[in-house]
Write an enzyme that holds these catalytic residues in place. Structure first.
Site, PDB file in Angstrom:
ATOM      1  CB  CYS A   1      -0.474   2.367   4.110  1.00 19.44           C
ATOM      2  SG  CYS A   1      -2.364   1.764   3.574  1.00 19.44           S
ATOM      3  CG  ASP A   2       3.326   1.160   4.419  1.00 19.22           C
ATOM      4  OD1 ASP A   2       2.676   1.787   5.612  1.00 19.22           O
ATOM      5  OD2 ASP A   2       3.215  -0.007   4.168  1.00 19.22           O
TER       6      ASP A   2
ATOM      7  CB  CYS B   1      -0.828  -0.010   1.272  1.00 19.54           C
ATOM      8  SG  CYS B   1      -1.876   1.468   1.314  1.00 19.54           S
TER       9      CYS B   1
END
Length: 303
Positions: free
Chosen positions: A133-134, A130
């Protein structure tokens, strides 16, 4: 018999349980492995409103703890068979058989894996599924992303905003994504495209230090030093059990709109398992709240 059975203990399922319990429903949550779903493998969550930063496992535990403290019954049992077509829904696990008036399908979807050496060992240590997300953890660093669809192209553009270089690794010589995204990727000077290439190995003793790719046409390999590898080769809905029970799209996702209603009365779908454009923790949680609301209204109406 329960008012509601929720299949899945990720953010969608646990949020559905939270709301359903507050609506006064009798309910059971069935989770096959561990509560929290995909979020448990995310080192840090920084894009959930109201929470500046939290480890994925901590987020999952806090949600689980909140639900359990309300008195929600959660059982770690894998569902083996379902009969959702009648007014009474029947769910069978290896341990028991359960009945409910409504069912919320929140069984999620799996990130499709590369299957190369080092992927599993370095997941959460530089290997991510992701980018949104990261990606922020790799600001000022060089990264790789594997894939050729819209998600991979969008992720490459997103990562290019903060990373010094983004190596886009695609197994074909043309992209499958929208042309507007393809053009945007090609226009970014810090996105390096590796056509006709597949990952052979992701390496590093404790965290990602590089990736070895192989050209499928000439069989030559290339070692690319990177701090992170993002995998964007698609999701795999785990809905084979539901074939013939509810309508699925061609990719295997449950056909359900923003109201979370499926093709079967009394059956709702929430989170990554259903057809939708954005699969994130917040959209899964939103689905869980909506599905619980709709199911509770159905029960209260005496349907």
């Amino acid at each position: 018999m329960y008012d509601m059975i929720i299949m899945g203990g990720g953010p969608a399922g646990l949020t559905a349980a939270l709301y359903a319990k507050r609506y006064g429903m009798s309910l059971l949550v069935l989770e096959s492995a561990i509560y929290g779903g995909q979020v448990t493998s995310t080192p840090e969550v920084e894009n959930y409103p109201g929470i500046k930063s939290i480890a994925g496992a901590d987020f999952a535990f806090q949600l689980y703890d909140q639900v359990v403290n309300l008195g929600v019954e959660i059982r770690l049992e894998a569902v083996e068979q379902v009969d959702l077509t009648g007014p009474v829904k029947v769910i069978r696990t290896a341990k028991d058989t359960y009945e409910a008036r409504t069912v919320i399908l929140a069984n999620g979807a799996k990130r499709r894996k590369l299957g190369c050496v080092g992927e599993r060992e370095l997941t959460g240590r530089g290997v991510s599924y992701c980018a949104t997300c990261d990606g922020a953890f790799f600001k000022g660093k060089e990264v790789a992303i594997v894939g050729g669809g819209n998600t991979a192209l969008e992720d490459a553009l997103f990562l290019a905003n903060n990373c010094t270089a983004v190596h886009l690794i695609h197994r074909r010589d043309t992209f499958r994504g929208n042309q507007i995204l393809v053009d945007a990727v090609k226009a970014r000077k810090n996105i390096i495209i590796h056509y006709d290439s597949v990952p052979e190995e992701i390496y590093g003793p404790t965290k990602v230090e590089g990736i070895v790719i192989r050209n499928v046409k000439n069989e030559q390999t290339q070692d690319i030093p990177v701090a992170g590898v993002f995998v964007a080769v698609g999701l795999e809905p785990d809905n084979k059990l539901l074939e013939g029970q509810v309508e699925l799209d061609r990719a295997g996702y449950i056909v359900a709109g923003e109201d979370c209603h499926t093709s079967v009365p009394g059956v709702f779908a929430a989170g990554d398992t259903r057809t939708k454009v954005l699969r994130q923790i917040i959209t899964a949680a939103a689905d869980g709240a909506v599905a619980a609301f709709e199911a509770s209204n159905l029960i209260n109406a005496g349907a």
